[in-house]
Motif scaffolding. Structure first.
Motif, mmCIF file in Angstrom:
data_model
loop_
_atom_site.group_PDB
_atom_site.id
_atom_site.type_symbol
_atom_site.label_atom_id
_atom_site.label_comp_id
_atom_site.label_asym_id
_atom_site.label_seq_id
_atom_site.Cartn_x
_atom_site.Cartn_y
_atom_site.Cartn_z
ATOM 1 N N THR A 83 60.894 -10.441 23.848
ATOM 2 C CA THR A 83 60.688 -9.080 24.521
ATOM 3 C C THR A 83 60.611 -7.875 23.557
ATOM 4 O O THR A 83 61.169 -8.001 22.387
ATOM 5 C CB THR A 83 61.824 -8.663 25.570
ATOM 6 O OG1 THR A 83 63.052 -8.539 24.853
ATOM 7 C CG2 THR A 83 62.219 -9.996 26.424
ATOM 8 N N GLU A 84 60.081 -6.914 23.975
ATOM 9 C CA GLU A 84 60.142 -5.862 23.055
ATOM 10 C C GLU A 84 61.536 -5.151 22.714
ATOM 11 O O GLU A 84 61.503 -4.735 21.528
ATOM 12 C CB GLU A 84 59.368 -4.459 23.751
ATOM 13 C CG GLU A 84 57.839 -5.071 24.215
ATOM 14 C CD GLU A 84 56.573 -4.347 24.038
ATOM 15 O OE1 GLU A 84 56.824 -3.052 23.665
ATOM 16 O OE2 GLU A 84 55.692 -4.904 23.717
ATOM 17 N N ASP A 85 62.336 -5.007 23.545
ATOM 18 C CA ASP A 85 63.836 -4.858 23.421
ATOM 19 C C ASP A 85 64.364 -5.658 22.105
ATOM 20 O O ASP A 85 65.032 -5.126 21.410
ATOM 21 C CB ASP A 85 64.712 -5.021 24.682
ATOM 22 C CG ASP A 85 64.474 -4.131 25.420
ATOM 23 O OD1 ASP A 85 63.763 -2.796 25.202
ATOM 24 O OD2 ASP A 85 65.298 -3.911 26.805
ATOM 25 N N GLN A 86 64.248 -6.835 22.133
ATOM 26 C CA GLN A 86 64.720 -7.830 21.226
ATOM 27 C C GLN A 86 63.903 -7.523 19.970
ATOM 28 O O GLN A 86 64.647 -7.300 18.912
ATOM 29 C CB GLN A 86 64.418 -9.245 21.601
ATOM 30 C CG GLN A 86 65.328 -9.693 22.742
ATOM 31 C CD GLN A 86 64.934 -11.335 23.105
ATOM 32 O OE1 GLN A 86 63.674 -11.559 23.357
ATOM 33 N NE2 GLN A 86 66.090 -11.930 23.323
ATOM 34 N N ILE A 87 62.781 -6.999 19.905
ATOM 35 C CA ILE A 87 61.866 -6.839 18.643
ATOM 36 C C ILE A 87 62.514 -5.566 18.131
ATOM 37 O O ILE A 87 62.748 -5.677 16.875
ATOM 38 C CB ILE A 87 60.513 -6.725 18.900
ATOM 39 C CG1 ILE A 87 59.942 -8.100 19.557
ATOM 40 C CG2 ILE A 87 59.497 -6.169 18.015
ATOM 41 C CD1 ILE A 87 58.452 -7.981 20.088
ATOM 42 N N VAL A 88 62.777 -4.552 18.821
ATOM 43 C CA VAL A 88 63.152 -3.333 18.376
ATOM 44 C C VAL A 88 64.886 -3.304 17.873
ATOM 45 O O VAL A 88 64.725 -2.922 16.493
ATOM 46 C CB VAL A 88 63.314 -2.261 19.514
ATOM 47 C CG1 VAL A 88 64.076 -0.939 19.166
ATOM 48 C CG2 VAL A 88 61.937 -1.811 20.096
ATOM 49 N N ALA A 89 65.586 -4.333 18.570
ATOM 50 C CA ALA A 89 66.832 -4.712 17.786
ATOM 51 C C ALA A 89 66.643 -5.385 16.476
ATOM 52 O O ALA A 89 67.340 -5.014 15.606
ATOM 53 C CB ALA A 89 67.549 -5.634 18.900
ATOM 54 N N ILE A 90 65.868 -6.330 16.434
ATOM 55 C CA ILE A 90 65.752 -7.016 15.152
ATOM 56 C C ILE A 90 65.235 -6.127 14.227
ATOM 57 O O ILE A 90 65.410 -6.225 12.913
ATOM 58 C CB ILE A 90 64.984 -8.412 15.504
ATOM 59 C CG1 ILE A 90 65.764 -9.352 16.198
ATOM 60 C CG2 ILE A 90 64.520 -9.059 14.068
ATOM 61 C CD1 ILE A 90 66.954 -9.889 15.525
ATOM 62 N N ARG A 91 64.160 -5.488 14.562
ATOM 63 C CA ARG A 91 63.435 -4.622 13.288
ATOM 64 C C ARG A 91 64.766 -3.573 12.830
ATOM 65 O O ARG A 91 64.754 -3.249 11.581
ATOM 66 C CB ARG A 91 62.431 -3.541 13.998
ATOM 67 C CG ARG A 91 61.101 -4.470 14.021
ATOM 68 C CD ARG A 91 59.934 -3.620 14.688
ATOM 69 N NE ARG A 91 58.767 -4.203 14.124
ATOM 70 C CZ ARG A 91 57.583 -3.402 13.791
ATOM 71 N NH1 ARG A 91 57.664 -2.223 13.726
ATOM 72 N NH2 ARG A 91 56.337 -4.114 13.442
ATOM 73 N N ALA A 92 65.447 -3.131 13.831
ATOM 74 C CA ALA A 92 66.532 -2.141 13.375
ATOM 75 C C ALA A 92 67.390 -2.863 12.516
ATOM 76 O O ALA A 92 68.045 -2.412 11.307
ATOM 77 C CB ALA A 92 67.268 -1.642 14.562
ATOM 78 N N LEU A 93 67.931 -4.166 12.887
ATOM 79 C CA LEU A 93 68.805 -5.032 11.978
ATOM 80 C C LEU A 93 68.225 -5.290 10.626
ATOM 81 O O LEU A 93 68.782 -4.996 9.646
ATOM 82 C CB LEU A 93 68.936 -6.138 12.522
ATOM 83 C CG LEU A 93 69.967 -7.018 11.727
ATOM 84 C CD1 LEU A 93 71.582 -6.817 12.234
ATOM 85 C CD2 LEU A 93 69.972 -8.721 11.989
ATOM 86 N N ASN A 94 66.949 -5.768 10.533
ATOM 87 C CA ASN A 94 66.305 -5.996 9.149
ATOM 88 C C ASN A 94 66.238 -4.823 8.301
ATOM 89 O O ASN A 94 66.827 -4.628 7.068
ATOM 90 C CB ASN A 94 64.773 -6.478 9.430
ATOM 91 C CG ASN A 94 64.838 -8.037 10.018
ATOM 92 O OD1 ASN A 94 65.714 -8.572 9.964
ATOM 93 N ND2 ASN A 94 63.728 -8.043 10.659
ATOM 94 N N GLU A 95 65.793 -3.776 8.858
ATOM 95 C CA GLU A 95 65.948 -2.459 7.931
ATOM 96 C C GLU A 95 67.358 -1.916 7.825
ATOM 97 O O GLU A 95 67.628 -1.426 6.422
ATOM 98 C CB GLU A 95 65.234 -1.270 8.748
ATOM 99 C CG GLU A 95 63.650 -1.493 9.024
ATOM 100 C CD GLU A 95 63.255 -0.725 10.057
ATOM 101 O OE1 GLU A 95 63.432 0.437 10.393
ATOM 102 O OE2 GLU A 95 61.885 -1.276 10.519
ATOM 103 N N ARG A 96 68.170 -2.109 8.425
ATOM 104 C CA ARG A 96 69.613 -1.559 8.353
ATOM 105 C C ARG A 96 70.276 -2.644 7.140
ATOM 106 O O ARG A 96 70.660 -1.915 6.084
ATOM 107 C CB ARG A 96 70.521 -1.676 9.492
ATOM 108 C CG ARG A 96 72.022 -1.434 9.331
ATOM 109 C CD ARG A 96 72.534 -0.799 10.594
ATOM 110 N NE ARG A 96 73.959 -0.629 10.532
ATOM 111 C CZ ARG A 96 74.657 -0.036 9.598
ATOM 112 N NH1 ARG A 96 73.967 0.733 8.826
ATOM 113 N NH2 ARG A 96 75.724 0.103 9.406
ATOM 114 N N VAL A 97 70.042 -3.857 7.317
ATOM 115 C CA VAL A 97 70.888 -4.691 6.395
ATOM 116 C C VAL A 97 70.017 -4.586 4.993
ATOM 117 O O VAL A 97 70.746 -4.332 3.928
ATOM 118 C CB VAL A 97 70.639 -6.219 6.817
ATOM 119 C CG1 VAL A 97 71.233 -7.187 5.605
ATOM 120 C CG2 VAL A 97 71.604 -6.387 7.841
ATOM 121 N N LEU A 98 68.665 -4.522 4.893
ATOM 122 C CA LEU A 98 68.065 -4.359 3.611
ATOM 123 C C LEU A 98 68.329 -3.016 3.051
ATOM 124 O O LEU A 98 68.075 -2.833 1.902
ATOM 125 C CB LEU A 98 66.618 -4.451 3.870
ATOM 126 C CG LEU A 98 66.021 -5.767 4.267
ATOM 127 C CD1 LEU A 98 64.484 -5.911 4.838
ATOM 128 C CD2 LEU A 98 66.323 -6.892 3.234
#
Ligand SMILES: C[S@@+](CC[C@H](N)C(=O)[O-])C[C@H]1O[C@@H](n2cnc3c(N)ncnc32)[C@H](O)[C@@H]1O
Length: 215
Positions: free
Chosen positions: A178-193
């Motif tokens: 879902t779009e909520d999941q996509i937003v959450a994972i994009r935020a995580l990727n950017e945060r960890v990187l």
């Protein structure tokens, strides 16, 4: 179990290189397929096992046991006195994981907990050499905040499904993600990187694996 971020030809080639899984793992994979349980693909399992071995991990923590496939890969890399603590909220899956790991001869290394990981992580003591996150995607940032203080120096942080069948790149849901999941994972990727605490990279293995090493 087919990762769709690869071409069919590349996937077929990788599959052809895989050694025959041991009988317990083969049974777990068959159950995953049959019952629609989302388990790591073999390439991701092999990566987790390799990372744990390279790190010489003695203590590992996992969010999301399901029936224990990823737990089994990482437990295989532990020394006999090593431990993997793994959290699962589904009682049936937790019990099935226990049965499989017992039959694989790895239950003495597996501390399987029927508990919400967010509460469980708060109660852990000491440090861990590796953490693997594979729970509810919208909770990933919560797990990250709880895991950072638990990781040892050079501790490995790995997260599955960070490309979500390619939807993370397109930014559009596909009926599965879902779009909520996509937003959450994009935020995580950017945060960890972007975190000062980690050296990190995103690998297009399986469904995408984010790997960080604590500085
Ligand atoms: C993708 S599956 C895990 C697959 C497993 N890591 C593997 O590859 O073999 C995610 C699991 O996390 C569990 N789960 C969801 N939220 C959780 C939470 N807050 N704490 C612990 N487990 C959770 C679900 O019940 C589900 O079985």
């Amino acid at each position: 179990m087919t990762p769709v971020i690869l071409t069919d030809a590349v996937h077929a080639y990788l599959s052809s290189l895989r050694a025959e899984p041991d009988p317990v793992l083969a049974e777990m994979e068959a159950q995953g397929d049959r019952d629609g349980i989302p388990i790591v693909v073999p390439e991701t399992g092999a990566l987790l096992e390799l990372l744990a071995r390279v790190r010489g991990a003695r203590r590992i923590v996992e969010v999301g046991t399901a029936i224990g496939v990823s737990t089994l890969y990482m437990a295989r890399a532990l020394p006999a006195d090593g431990t993997i603590v793994s959290f699962e909220v589904d009682e049936r899956r937790h019990a099935e994981a226990r049965g499989y790991l017992d039959r694989a001869g790895l239950l003495d290394r597996a501390d399987l907990r029927l508990q919400d990981a967010r509460a469980g992580l708060e109660s852990l003591h000491g440090t861990f050499d590796m953490a693997f996150v594979d729970g509810v995607k919208t909770e990933y940032v919560d797990y990250l905040e709880l895991l950072i203080p638990l990781l040892s120096e050079r501790g490995i942080f790995a997260v599955d499904n960070v490309l979500m069948d390619g939807t993370v790149a397109s930014g559009r849901g596909d009926g599965n993600w879902t779009e909520d999941q996509i937003v959450a994972i994009r935020a995580l990727n950017e945060r960890v990187l972007g975190l000062d605490e980690f050296d990190a990279t995103l690998l297009p293995v399986g469904d995408g694996v984010l790997v960080g090493v604590r500085r």
